[in-house]
Every structure is written in C-alpha cells, then in structure tokens.
Design a protein around this motif. Structure first.
Motif, short mmCIF file in Angstrom:
data_model
loop_
_atom_site.label_atom_id
_atom_site.label_comp_id
_atom_site.label_asym_id
_atom_site.label_seq_id
_atom_site.Cartn_x
_atom_site.Cartn_y
_atom_site.Cartn_z
N UNK A 54 0.83 -1.19 0.00
CA UNK A 54 0.00 0.00 0.00
C UNK A 54 0.88 1.26 0.00
N UNK A 55 1.92 1.23 0.86
CA UNK A 55 2.86 2.35 0.91
C UNK A 55 3.45 2.61 -0.48
N UNK B 75 2.19 1.87 -3.40
CA UNK B 75 1.17 2.46 -4.28
C UNK B 75 1.04 3.95 -3.98
N UNK B 76 1.04 4.26 -2.67
CA UNK B 76 0.97 5.66 -2.26
C UNK B 76 2.14 6.44 -2.81
N UNK C 117 3.95 5.78 -5.46
CA UNK C 117 3.85 5.97 -6.91
C UNK C 117 2.82 7.04 -7.25
N UNK C 118 1.75 7.08 -6.45
CA UNK C 118 0.74 8.12 -6.67
C UNK C 118 1.33 9.50 -6.41
N UNK D 162 -2.71 13.35 -4.93
CA UNK D 162 -2.53 12.33 -3.90
C UNK D 162 -3.04 12.85 -2.57
N UNK E 181 -3.84 10.69 0.83
CA UNK E 181 -2.53 10.04 1.01
C UNK E 181 -1.63 11.01 1.77
N UNK F 285 4.89 9.58 3.43
CA UNK F 285 5.53 9.03 2.23
C UNK F 285 6.96 9.59 2.10
#
Lengths: 300, 277
Positions: free
Chosen positions: A169-170, A172-173, A175-176, A184, A189, A194
């Motif tokens: 999940x981290x 994905x966050x 990359x967002x 984001x 997010x 991050x």
C-alpha cells in the motif's frame, strides 16, 4: 583464447564495479520518484551514513548493532529533512527544492566531519578486494570478492525495493505521490509519511553504498563525489526507474572498463573518468528519458 | 452545532487571500443540505475553485488562506486541518482537470482512493465491484495506464477514485471541462446516481450552468468573489438574468455568441460605409 578470457574478465569486473554505481544511483531514484528533484545531498548522505557507521564501530559497537543504529540515525535524518526542509518548501518549484538539497548536502558533510573528524578511515567488512580462488580454478577468471558481494547486495536491495513499490500500500501511495502530489493529498494520502519513508529508504541505500565504497576506497570525503558518477548512470537508466538505475550502472561500469582497457591507451589512458559522461550526452540527445525512464505520456 | 443538523456544510462570510495580498473571495456564504446537490456557478476567475479549496483545505498548498468568516463541515469547524484529515472526516475533493495518476493503471488509481481506509482484500474487492457498477466503462479499461485513457474516462476515474474514500461529501470542480456534451451528460447522470444511491452530498463548481442546474437541487452564482444570486435550481433556470447572462437566452429568444458577433460585425460595417461615403 586468452584474449577472449581477458575480455570477459574486463567486462565482468566492469559489470560488478557497475553495481556499486547502481547502489548510489538507487538512492537518487528513490527521491526523484517522490519529489521529482535531483537530490544533490545523496553523495553527502553516503558519506554521512558510512562515517557514522565506522564511528559507531570505533565506539565499540559490534558490526550488526552499529548497522542498526546507523539505519535509525538515517531515519532521524530523513525525519529532520522532511520537517525542516521539505515541509516548509512544500509546493515551491522543483528548482527551489534542488537548491535546498545542495544546502542539505553541505550541512550533512559538515555535521559528519564535526562529529567524527576528518581523517580517512578504514572499513573492514571481512570481505577482501581480491580474486576468489574458486572462480579462478573453475572459470579461469579473476573476480574480486568485494565486487561480487556488492553485486549480490545490490541485487537483493533492488528486489526488495521493487516488491515494496509494486505490491504494498505504501508503495502504491509513493507511486501516486510521484505522479501528482496534489491529487494524492486530495484523496487522503499523507504526503509527509511518504516523504519520511522515501528519505529513510534513501538513507539506508546510502549506508549500504557507502559501506561497499568505503571498504574499497576508504571512508573519506571523496565519497561525496560519488554523486557525480551516479549522474550518467541515471541519465542512461532513467531518473525514475529502479531497474534503470541497475542497468545504467552495469552499462557504465562495463563500458568504462572496456574503453579504458582497449581504447584508453590511444588517449593516454584514464578515459574512465570522462567516458561515462560522453555516453550520457549521447543518451541525452537521442533518448532523454533514459532506457527505463517513465515515458512522458502525451495523449493525442 | 450537532452532527444531525440539516446542513452538512455551512460557509459564513468567508474571505480568501492568496499570498496575503491577492484577494480571491470577498464575502461568500453558502450551505449544502445533507444528501443534496448544490451547484456553484460563475465564469472564469469568479472564485468557484477557491471556494472549494477553502472547504477541502487544499488552499494552503497554493499559499491561500481563509482570512475572515467560518466554514462548518458536519459539526466541525474547518480551520487548520490538512486535506488528509478532511478525507478522514469524509470530505473529498475532485480537483479541476481530473488529475489522475497517469503512470498507474485505472484500477490502481481507484485503489489509491481507499488509501485512508483500512480494507481487507475481500472488502477491497467488494468496494471495487460496487464502483465498477457505477462506472462500467472503467471496468473494461481497468488494466490500462490511466494516462492513455480518454478525457471522459479520466474524469470518471477521478470521481471513482474519490468515491473509494467513502465520502459523506464530495466537492466536484468542473467535471464537464473539455468534454463532449454526450460525455458530460453521462458523467452528470453518474453523479446524480451516486448522490441518490450512496447518499453523498455534493457541492459542484461548474461553468456549464445549464447542465449543472438541471442536475442540482440548489444553486449559487458567484461573480468576482461575491455571491450574486442564489435559489433553487428551478428558480435560477427561470430567472431572466441567469437566462441572459449564463444560459445565453435573451427575452427575444435564444441569442448565442455567433449571432451576437454577427450583429456587431454588421454594425461596424455600416459605420464604416457611412464614414467613407
């Protein structure tokens, strides 16, 4: 036959030395992905991390404990960077951030030397920079044990980070955030978490890279300039790609060794120092996003 | 203020400044009743986006600040929260210009919307199925890179992504921007559907006055940072001033830009002739 064997040896040595460049480049890629900025402080982070590591060892901490403590320290550096540098500069232009990383580099260099002194230190990882007998016997090749270790360490780091980014999940966050920090944050997010993750990861990578280079060349201020060697690696591999950092490093490592050995003599030697930059210029001309960089998406 | 009050959102006389000098909103008050769709209308630079960003606290990221007045969302006063906290409270903004994550796949984009929630794999699957039932188009394209999908698909994706956060209130900033009329009605149909079935309250900023009012319960028209007119959607659609200024219909009948231009050109020509003669 010996000619060919010699060539293979040069290429292998080059590839393995290249993984050491990849390790440094990896730190850049992490931060570039999250902040779209070239972190000029990465070289300083390498120096800071490995100097602290050696310092803790000198204080009598065992190898493993010193490693853990240094990782925690790099986490702290990441945290302070997020709070004191990134947060106040949030939503400023990428150029502003770039300048800030130059400043951060000076601060880290200064802090490291103030805390641990300026003399060159030796780092003994228990792995010598000499050929492995077994490989000489089986393949007739001279391959340095340190190079081989660096190669393996780099490979496992890459694998770990790729899994982290692709499947968690981290990740994905992250990359967002890399794509659009504003969007984001609009969907919840947390940017600061991050950033903290990314800077800590870059700190750990810096530590590992520093340990490899420190074992080879001594723990010294010159490590800061490693950052410059990572630049052509990134241009070739692509600033935003982890596999790119690896392949870029391998390409730079192999070409510079081969060119040095076979073409170097015509230029009076020492072309290792500038050949990678020439290669980088060709890439900038014909494939500016690098081999693996994210293509600039344009819908027509 | 209790959490059960009629209005989920209430804005009272807010003033917004950018960089402490540029005043963007002078005096805006509005309220969004629970479960309703409210349209915020006005031209370019009227302050629609600024109002939405003031509510979602995205203003801070553009060096803007609410300098006067107050914003009450669901019983909470919105002051120093950050967007992440607002999402936690159930308020999500769909930013102007879609802003999808171009390098992520469509499905990954949708999943990022649930970042603030802790979902198990099976719950995530259920949520995705539910989202796809509203956005059929996205299901077919779920493996494509979002950056390569069409503008309409990206707008749907942006709304779908926001819905994954399970919002109580959605702020939509110009969902019709740059889209073909057919797609615009498709998107508004989905928005209306989400409002009715999921009970999400919606504040909608639009330049397309006609379609926005037809799909809303209430409307506010703002001009240069002030609320100029407000009323039920029906009332606004029949208001002469709104008709003339925002819908392009004058008392003499429909008057579009081309006609107006033609009139002006003819007028100029006549003048010219009269002078040379």
């Amino acid at each position: 036959m010996t000619e060919l064997l010699f060539f293979v040896e040069v290429v292998v040595a080059g590839l393995l030395a290249g993984t050491m460049y990849s390790l440094v480049a990896l730190g850049f890629v992490l931060i570039y992905k999250a902040s779209s900025t070239f972190n000029f402080a990465q070289g300083a982070m390498v120096f800071f991390a490995v100097l602290a590591f050696v310092g803790f060892m000198e204080l009598g901490l065992p190898f493993f404990l010193a490693f853990i403590v240094t990782i925690l320290l790099m986490g702290l550096v990441g945290f302070c960077t997020e709070r004191l540098v990134l947060k106040p500069l949030m939503n400023q232009s990428e150029d502003t951030l770039l300048m800030a990383t130059i400043g951060l580099g000076f601060v880290l260099e200064g802090l490291a030397q103030a805390a641990w002194g300026v003399e060159v230190r030796r780092l003994d990882l228990g792995i010598g920079d000499f050929p492995i007998q077994w490989i000489i016997d089986t393949f007739g090749l001279f391959v340095s044990a340190l190079d081989l270790t660096a190669g393996l360490v780099a490979a496992s780091l890459i694998l770990g980070l790729s899994i982290l980014f692709k499947y968690t999940k981290m990740g994905l966050g992250l990359r967002a955030v890399a794509d659009d920090p504003g969007a984001a944050s609009s969907i919840g997010i947390p940017l600061n978490n991050i950033m903290l993750l990314v800077w800590t990861a870059a700190g750990v990578v810096a530590l590992v890279a520093g340990m490899m280079w420190g074992a080879r060349a001594g723990v010294q201020f010159a490590l800061v300039d490693l950052a410059l060697k990572a630049l052509p690696v990134l241009i070739i591999g692509g600033f935003s790609s982890i596999p790119g950092a690896i392949v870029g490093g391998l390409i730079i490592g192999a070409t510079e060794k081969v060119l040095e050995v076979y073409i170097g003599p015509y230029f009076g030697g020492a072309i290792e120092g500038w050949a990678p930059y020439v290669l980088a210029i060709f890439f900038l001309l014909y494939r500016p996003e690098g081999l693996f960089g994210e293509k600039i998406i344009r819908r027509v | 203020m209790t959490n059960n009050s009629k209005d989920i959102l209430k804005i009272e006389n807010i003033e917004v400044m950018y960089d402490s000098v540029i005043s963007a909103l002078h005096d805006v008050s509005l309220s969004v009743p629970r479960g309703k769709i409210v349209a915020l209308l006005g031209g370019n630079g009227a302050g629609k986006s600024t109002t939405l960003k003031a509510i979602s606290t995205m203003l801070a990221s553009e060096r803007g600040k609410v300098t006067k007045g107050k914003i009450i969302y669901d019983g909470t006063s919105v002051t120093n929260q950050n967007p992440t906290e607002m999402v936690g409270l159930g308020m999500v903004q769909v930013l102007e210009g879609r802003r999808c994550f171009g390098h992520l796949t469509v499905e990954e984009n949708i999943i990022t919307g649930a970042y603030s929630r802790k979902l198990t794999n099976s719950e995530m699957k259920d949520e995705l199925d539910k989202i796809y039932s509203y956005f059929n188009r996205l299901k077919d394209r779920r493996k494509s890179q979002a950056g390569f999908t069409s503008g309409g698909e990206q707008q749907m994706l942006a709304v779908a992504r926001a819905m994954m956060a399970k919002p109580k209130m959605l702020l939509l900033d110009e969902p019709s921007m740059g889209l073909a009329p057919q797609l615009v009605s498709e998107i508004f149909k989905i928005v209306k559907d989400l409002n009715e079935k999921e009970g999400v309250s919606i504040l909608l900023a639009e330049q397309n006055t006609n379609i926005a009012l037809k799909n809303s319960d209430y409307g506010y028209i703002i001009e240069t940072g002030n609320v100029k007119l407000h009323g039920t959607a029906e009332k606004l659609l029949n208001n002469d001033e709104v008709k003339e200024l925002y819908l392009g219909i004058s008392k003499q009948g429909r008057k579009n830009f081309r006609d107006a231009l033609r009139d002006e050109v003819n007028h100029k020509k006549e003048n010219k002739f009269s002078k040379t003669n």
